[in-house]
Design a protein around this motif. Structure first.
Motif, PDB file in Angstrom:
ATOM      1  N   TRP A  11      25.717  50.465  -2.840  1.00 44.58           N
ATOM      2  CA  TRP A  11      25.028  51.737  -3.112  1.00 44.58           C
ATOM      3  C   TRP A  11      24.150  52.115  -1.911  1.00 44.58           C
ATOM      4  CZ3 TRP A  11      24.619  55.909  -6.130  1.00 44.58           C
ATOM      5  CH2 TRP A  11      23.398  56.574  -6.241  1.00 44.58           C
ATOM      6  N   ILE A  14      26.305  52.997   1.276  1.00 42.18           N
ATOM      7  CA  ILE A  14      26.915  54.330   1.225  1.00 42.18           C
ATOM      8  C   ILE A  14      25.917  55.378   1.723  1.00 42.18           C
ATOM      9  CG2 ILE A  14      27.824  56.129  -0.295  1.00 42.18           C
ATOM     10  CD1 ILE A  14      28.861  53.792  -2.112  1.00 42.18           C
ATOM     11  N   GLU A  93      31.542  57.458  -3.666  1.00 45.61           N
ATOM     12  CA  GLU A  93      30.304  57.040  -4.329  1.00 45.61           C
ATOM     13  C   GLU A  93      30.309  57.417  -5.811  1.00 45.61           C
ATOM     14  OE1 GLU A  93      25.718  57.415  -3.147  1.00 45.61           O
ATOM     15  OE2 GLU A  93      26.704  59.339  -3.504  1.00 45.61           O
TER      16      GLU A  93
END
Length: 107
Positions: A11, A14, A93
């Motif tokens: 996370w 990204i 994502e």
């Protein structure tokens, strides 16, 4: 040097790639030149994150889709189309995570 171990690492990575790709990655004074982040290294680490977020063997189709999104995004960055590349990375994502960073489908 960045290490990908958990979904939260993916996370964060990204967002890092979205911020600095294709060529604005910060230079870290404690890393050797070959250890500095660049576009290829960033995407290798994103691919590594797919394997962490979607471990084999039950999610092969999902992993293939995610790897394909990353490959397309990298190709667009290399072709100079940052807008399309970032859009593909955003799709990557949102396929994996909810807007608050939780892994989709996680218990």
């Amino acid at each position: 040097m960045f290490v990908m171990e958990r979904n939260s690492d993916l996370w964060d990575h990204i967002a890092y790639v979205m911020e600095y790709a294709p060529s604005g990655f910060p230079v870290e004074d404690y890393l050797l030149p070959e250890q500095q982040m660049n576009l290829d290294m960033a995407f290798r680490q994103l691919h590594q994150g797919v394997e962490i977020a979607c471990p084999p063997p039950d999610t092969a189709e999902q992993r293939d889709k995610l790897h394909a999104l990353l490959d397309r995004s990298l190709a667009e960055y290399r072709n100079g189309d940052r807008t399309v590349a970032a859009g593909l990375l955003a799709e990557f994502e949102s396929t994996l995570f909810t807007p608050d960073g939780q892994k989709r489908g996680a218990p």
